[in-house]
Scaffold this active site. Structure first.
Site, short mmCIF file in Angstrom:
data_model
loop_
_atom_site.label_atom_id
_atom_site.label_comp_id
_atom_site.label_asym_id
_atom_site.label_seq_id
_atom_site.Cartn_x
_atom_site.Cartn_y
_atom_site.Cartn_z
N ARG A 132 0.46 -1.17 -0.25
CA ARG A 132 -0.19 0.20 0.21
C ARG A 132 1.38 1.70 0.11
O ARG A 132 0.78 2.14 0.83
CB ARG A 132 -0.96 -0.08 1.15
CG ARG A 132 -1.69 -1.31 1.11
CD ARG A 132 -2.98 -1.06 1.69
NE ARG A 132 -4.25 -1.66 2.03
CZ ARG A 132 -4.29 -2.69 2.50
NH1 ARG A 132 -3.72 -3.13 3.36
NH2 ARG A 132 -5.27 -4.22 2.44
N LYS A 154 3.96 10.87 -11.49
CA LYS A 154 3.22 10.86 -12.49
C LYS A 154 3.24 9.42 -12.79
O LYS A 154 4.49 9.16 -12.60
CB LYS A 154 3.00 11.72 -13.27
CG LYS A 154 1.61 12.46 -13.53
CD LYS A 154 0.90 12.43 -15.20
CE LYS A 154 -0.20 13.88 -14.93
NZ LYS A 154 0.03 14.33 -16.24
N GLU A 196 11.33 18.60 -24.07
CA GLU A 196 11.05 19.31 -22.72
C GLU A 196 11.80 20.25 -21.94
O GLU A 196 10.80 20.71 -20.92
CB GLU A 196 10.76 17.52 -22.05
CG GLU A 196 10.05 16.43 -22.44
CD GLU A 196 8.47 16.37 -22.51
OE1 GLU A 196 8.04 17.73 -21.70
OE2 GLU A 196 7.83 15.72 -22.76
N LYS A 237 8.41 23.27 -13.21
CA LYS A 237 6.89 22.09 -12.85
C LYS A 237 6.55 21.52 -11.59
O LYS A 237 5.77 22.06 -11.36
CB LYS A 237 7.99 20.64 -13.35
CG LYS A 237 7.23 19.21 -13.05
CD LYS A 237 7.18 18.57 -14.00
CE LYS A 237 5.80 17.15 -13.98
NZ LYS A 237 5.97 16.22 -14.87
N GLU A 247 -3.48 17.22 -10.88
CA GLU A 247 -3.97 17.89 -12.44
C GLU A 247 -5.84 18.33 -13.18
O GLU A 247 -6.37 17.31 -13.59
CB GLU A 247 -3.69 16.76 -14.03
CG GLU A 247 -3.63 17.32 -15.09
CD GLU A 247 -3.12 16.79 -16.29
OE1 GLU A 247 -1.80 16.41 -15.87
OE2 GLU A 247 -3.81 16.52 -17.31
N ARG A 251 -2.01 21.97 -14.06
CA ARG A 251 -1.20 21.07 -14.45
C ARG A 251 -1.57 20.61 -15.59
O ARG A 251 -0.55 20.49 -16.93
CB ARG A 251 -1.04 20.14 -13.23
CG ARG A 251 -0.23 19.06 -14.10
CD ARG A 251 0.07 18.14 -12.43
NE ARG A 251 1.39 16.88 -13.13
CZ ARG A 251 2.36 15.72 -11.91
NH1 ARG A 251 1.65 16.11 -10.82
NH2 ARG A 251 2.78 15.15 -12.36
N ASN A 255 0.90 19.06 -20.58
CA ASN A 255 0.71 18.41 -21.93
C ASN A 255 0.56 19.44 -23.13
O ASN A 255 0.31 18.76 -24.39
CB ASN A 255 -0.87 17.70 -21.68
CG ASN A 255 -0.40 17.13 -20.43
OD1 ASN A 255 0.48 16.55 -20.07
ND2 ASN A 255 -0.94 17.30 -20.52
N HIS A 258 1.46 17.47 -26.33
CA HIS A 258 1.53 16.35 -25.78
C HIS A 258 0.10 15.38 -26.69
O HIS A 258 0.49 14.23 -26.63
CB HIS A 258 1.64 15.79 -24.82
CG HIS A 258 3.16 15.65 -24.22
ND1 HIS A 258 3.63 17.29 -24.08
CD2 HIS A 258 3.50 15.17 -22.97
CE1 HIS A 258 4.64 16.77 -23.71
NE2 HIS A 258 4.83 15.78 -22.82
N HIS A 262 1.00 11.61 -28.19
CA HIS A 262 0.59 10.44 -28.04
C HIS A 262 0.30 9.89 -29.22
O HIS A 262 0.23 8.43 -29.68
CB HIS A 262 0.25 10.82 -26.89
CG HIS A 262 0.71 11.01 -25.56
ND1 HIS A 262 -0.21 11.45 -24.62
CD2 HIS A 262 1.93 11.26 -25.13
CE1 HIS A 262 0.61 11.64 -23.45
NE2 HIS A 262 1.66 11.92 -23.94
N HIS A 277 10.17 9.53 -27.33
CA HIS A 277 9.10 11.05 -27.00
C HIS A 277 9.10 11.90 -27.08
O HIS A 277 8.13 12.89 -27.26
CB HIS A 277 8.30 10.24 -25.57
CG HIS A 277 7.64 11.39 -24.34
ND1 HIS A 277 6.00 11.50 -24.66
CD2 HIS A 277 7.56 12.16 -23.99
CE1 HIS A 277 5.42 11.78 -24.11
NE2 HIS A 277 6.01 12.80 -23.59
#
Ligand code: GLY
Length: 384
Positions: A132, A154, A196, A237, A247, A251, A255, A258, A262, A277
């Site tokens: 956990r 993330k 990035e 960031k 997000e 946030r 992206n 992105h 993606h 990427h």
């Protein structure tokens, strides 16, 4: 050049990530392995460490880090996964959970992710759910991971339905961005990560974009400009993550580029020989600015300036540069359909009023996107 475990070497920049109850620091600078080991020993006296890495990174960097762990008297076990995006899978997730349980990693122990985004995302997700939740330390070894994926919590793996669709928010306890590790990257991988970096200028820091235009060769060369660029990116960031960890708002600005990226990664089968990427992000950044121009939001001069900078660095900026082709406009828009920025079939894009003036645009019509992609596909890629 392999990384050496030097006790100290040059200046350190420490960037705090101010999350209540889960605050942590990002340490930026060269040759930090032994300082990292000392910090880990201080965080978890007497605890064990599991060092998760990939086979390529292990050969370059694991022995130096392990020497420092040994010097601190930390008991550790190394678990290496195969390099590459395919490792962010259900099978590898299960295997890593079982390997950590077999190594008797307990709640008080520490898991280190030593590698790029794949190792960091997989390890972070496993750390989020193992017993956990166990603490994990990110030691990112790519520029992309240092300025983006290792910071902000993330974590996740890919599904057949798309990238990063199964995951969790789980903040690291410490991030060590050792910029000397970037000396071992290929030029292609370094430049992909640079997409990035420059993204932060395009989001809300036009002065940083100016600085990138003037200093990108020095960032690649590895002087103090590299550390400065990583620090600016991490500060930006950290600020966004501190005000919108989950997000629900700002946030999403991270992206920028992105949604296009993606889709391109999906259409090229996540095949790194075709597109990695950061390269997909570079094309996505240029597309986001040209789409903004088409919608009358952003000047053509700014859109051209973005593409010119990416071209100068040697990054792709058009759909024509996707090796093997990007697919049809219909396929590209359909591939956007699984993006997490899609809510009830309506696309959310990050668009821009200009360089450093990006914003979240909800409810962008799919027909607008399709018409834009069609115009891009029919354009001569170098005519923008
Ligand atoms: N890579 C985007 C984010 O961390 O939110």
């Amino acid at each position: 050049m392999t990384a050496e475990a030097k006790q100290t070497s040059g200046a350190r920049i420490v960037v705090p990530v101010a999350l209540e109850g889960r605050a942590y620091d990002i340490h930026i600078g060269r040759h930090q392995f032994c300082e990292a080991a000392a910090m880990i020993a201080g965080m978890a006296p007497g605890s064990k460490v599991a060092l998760v890495t990939d086979d390529s990174v292990a050969a370059l960097h694991a022995p130096a880090l392990e020497t420092c762990l040994q010097q601190e008297g930390i008991a550790f076990t190394r678990i290496a996964v195969p390099p590459g995006e395919a490792t962010k899978s259900y099978d590898r997730f299960v295997a890593l959970c079982d390997a950590l349980l077999a190594a008797r990693i307990e709640r008080d122990d520490i898991v280190i992710a030593l590698g790029g985004g794949v190792v960091g995302d997989l390890t972070g997700f496993v750390a989020a759910v193992l017993r956990r939740g166990v603490r994990f330390v990110q030691i990112p070894t790519t520029l992309l991971a240092q300025v983006d994926s290792s910071v902000g919590g993330k974590t996740g793996i890919n599904s057949g339905h798309g990238k990063n669709l199964v995951g969790a928010f789980h903040q690291p306890a410490l991030v060590i961005a050792d910029t000397a590790l970037l000396d071992t990257l290929s030029e292609r991988e370094f430049k992909a990560g640079y997409a990035e970096v420059v993204k932060y200028g395009l989001i809300d820091d036009p002065a940083f974009f100016d600085w990138c235009e003037a200093n990108w060769t020095r960032i690649i060369a590895g002087g103090p400009e590299r550390d400065h660029a990583v620090a600016v990116a991490c500060k930006a960031k950290a600020a966004i993550v501190a005000r919108d960890e989950r997000e629900t708002g700002d946030r999403a600005l991270l992206n920028l580029g992105h949604t296009f990226a993606h889709a391109l990664e999906r259409l090229t089968g996540y095949d790194s020989t075709r597109l990695v990427h950061g390269e997909a992000v570079a094309i996505g950044l240029a597309l986001a600015f040209r789409f903004s121009q088409r919608l009358g939001l952003c000047s053509g001069q700014d859109a051209i300036r973005v593409s010119r900078h990416l071209d100068a660095v040697g990054l792709p900026s058009t759909l024509q540069q996707v090796p093997g082709g990007a697919g049809s406009a219909h396929e590209i828009v359909a591939a956007m359909g699984q993006d997490k920025k899609v809510r009830r079939g309506v696309l959310t894009f990050i668009l821009a009023h200009g360089i450093g003036r990006s914003f979240i645009a909800h409810g962008v019509a799919a027909e607008e996107v399709q018409a834009f992609i069609e115009s891009e596909l029919s354009a001569n890629g170098r005519a923008h």
